[in-house]
Motif scaffolding. Structure first.
Motif, PDB file in Angstrom:
ATOM      1  N   HIS A   1       0.848  -1.197   0.000  1.00  0.00           N
ATOM      2  CA  HIS A   1       0.000   0.000   0.000  1.00  0.00           C
ATOM      3  C   HIS A   1       0.882   1.244   0.000  1.00  0.00           C
ATOM      4  CE1 HIS A   1      -3.447  -2.473   1.454  1.00  0.00           C
ATOM      5  NE2 HIS A   1      -2.513  -3.111   2.126  1.00  0.00           N
ATOM      6  N   ASN A   2       0.673   2.129  -0.966  1.00  0.00           N
ATOM      7  CA  ASN A   2       1.393   3.405  -0.985  1.00  0.00           C
ATOM      8  C   ASN A   2       0.454   4.475  -0.433  1.00  0.00           C
ATOM      9  OD1 ASN A   2       2.805   5.730  -1.441  1.00  0.00           O
ATOM     10  ND2 ASN A   2       2.987   5.474  -3.652  1.00  0.00           N
ATOM     11  N   HIS A   3       0.637   4.812   0.850  1.00  0.00           N
ATOM     12  CA  HIS A   3      -0.202   5.821   1.498  1.00  0.00           C
ATOM     13  C   HIS A   3       0.390   7.225   1.374  1.00  0.00           C
ATOM     14  CE1 HIS A   3      -2.921   2.894   3.218  1.00  0.00           C
ATOM     15  NE2 HIS A   3      -1.900   2.207   3.687  1.00  0.00           N
ATOM     16  N   SER A   4       1.422   7.371   0.566  1.00  0.00           N
ATOM     17  CA  SER A   4       2.072   8.674   0.446  1.00  0.00           C
ATOM     18  C   SER A   4       1.526   9.440  -0.756  1.00  0.00           C
ATOM     19  CB  SER A   4       3.584   8.492   0.297  1.00  0.00           C
ATOM     20  OG  SER A   4       3.903   8.112  -1.034  1.00  0.00           O
TER      21      SER A   4
ATOM     22  N   MET B   1       5.888   0.096 -10.242  1.00  0.00           N
ATOM     23  CA  MET B   1       5.712   1.487  -9.838  1.00  0.00           C
ATOM     24  C   MET B   1       4.352   1.541  -9.144  1.00  0.00           C
ATOM     25  SD  MET B   1       7.216   4.521 -10.304  1.00  0.00           S
ATOM     26  CE  MET B   1       8.095   4.363 -11.848  1.00  0.00           C
ATOM     27  N   ILE B   2       4.318   2.137  -7.958  1.00  0.00           N
ATOM     28  CA  ILE B   2       3.071   2.220  -7.196  1.00  0.00           C
ATOM     29  C   ILE B   2       2.769   3.689  -6.954  1.00  0.00           C
ATOM     30  CG2 ILE B   2       1.829   1.407  -5.149  1.00  0.00           C
ATOM     31  CD1 ILE B   2       4.186  -0.706  -4.893  1.00  0.00           C
ATOM     32  N   GLY B   3       1.705   4.159  -7.540  1.00  0.00           N
ATOM     33  CA  GLY B   3       1.349   5.566  -7.451  1.00  0.00           C
ATOM     34  C   GLY B   3       0.738   5.918  -6.099  1.00  0.00           C
ATOM     35  N   PRO B   4       0.586   7.216  -5.844  1.00  0.00           N
ATOM     36  CA  PRO B   4      -0.013   7.674  -4.589  1.00  0.00           C
ATOM     37  C   PRO B   4      -1.397   7.063  -4.388  1.00  0.00           C
ATOM     38  CG  PRO B   4       0.893   9.529  -5.818  1.00  0.00           C
ATOM     39  CD  PRO B   4       0.954   8.337  -6.720  1.00  0.00           C
ATOM     40  N   GLY B   5      -1.628   6.483  -3.215  1.00  0.00           N
ATOM     41  CA  GLY B   5      -2.921   5.889  -2.902  1.00  0.00           C
ATOM     42  C   GLY B   5      -3.179   4.549  -3.564  1.00  0.00           C
ATOM     43  N   GLN B   6      -2.217   4.033  -4.314  1.00  0.00           N
ATOM     44  CA  GLN B   6      -2.420   2.774  -5.020  1.00  0.00           C
ATOM     45  C   GLN B   6      -1.857   1.599  -4.233  1.00  0.00           C
ATOM     46  OE1 GLN B   6      -0.659   3.267  -8.924  1.00  0.00           O
ATOM     47  NE2 GLN B   6      -2.536   4.191  -9.733  1.00  0.00           N
TER      48      GLN B   6
END
Length: 129
Positions: free
Chosen positions: A39-42, A76-81
């Motif tokens: 989880h990318n919470h940034s 690549m994990i985007g913001p919120g993804q």
């Protein structure tokens, strides 16, 4: 504002599952799958570059696994993804443990950072210890 921004907030959840149909207890072969959700919470893009696992066998033997990315990818994990994948581990008894971490990169600053993966249990059904 400081020069050093905090590391991106990245969390990892793991769900292990015993694969009875692939296991052979008579041969001390216990197969587990584990589904990992990153989880990318940034507010920044992050890329998962490398993995490190420490697998503790039922016998107490410890195996370390290192490699580029996960399941052949460096996602690549985007913001919120989130990024989810499933992999496998084979251990020599009905109970074992895994823990580890990922090396990720904040793609804006190109700064690497580590994401810890807390220890989780690999256990066949009905194991108490």
């Amino acid at each position: 504002m400081s020069e050093h921004s905090p590391e991106p907030d990245v969390r990892v959840d793991v769900e292990p599952s015993y694969r009875e149909e692939e296991s052979s207890p008579l041969e001390n072969r216990y197969v587990f799958s584990y589904t990992v959700t990153v989880h990318n919470h940034s507010a920044r893009n992050v890329q998962l570059m490398a993995r490190h696992w420490k697998i503790t066998q039922s016998s107490g033997q410890v195996q370390e696994v290192r490699g580029k990315g996960v399941v052949g990818k460096q996602p690549m994990i985007g913001p919120g993804q989130t990024f989810r994948y499933t992999s496998r581990a084979i251990i020599d008894g009905p109970v074992g443990f895994m823990e580890g971490g990922y090396t990720c990169v904040d793609t804006a600053s190109q700064r690497p950072f580590e994401v810890d993966i807390k220890m989780f249990r690999l256990a066949t059904p009905n194991q108490i210890h």
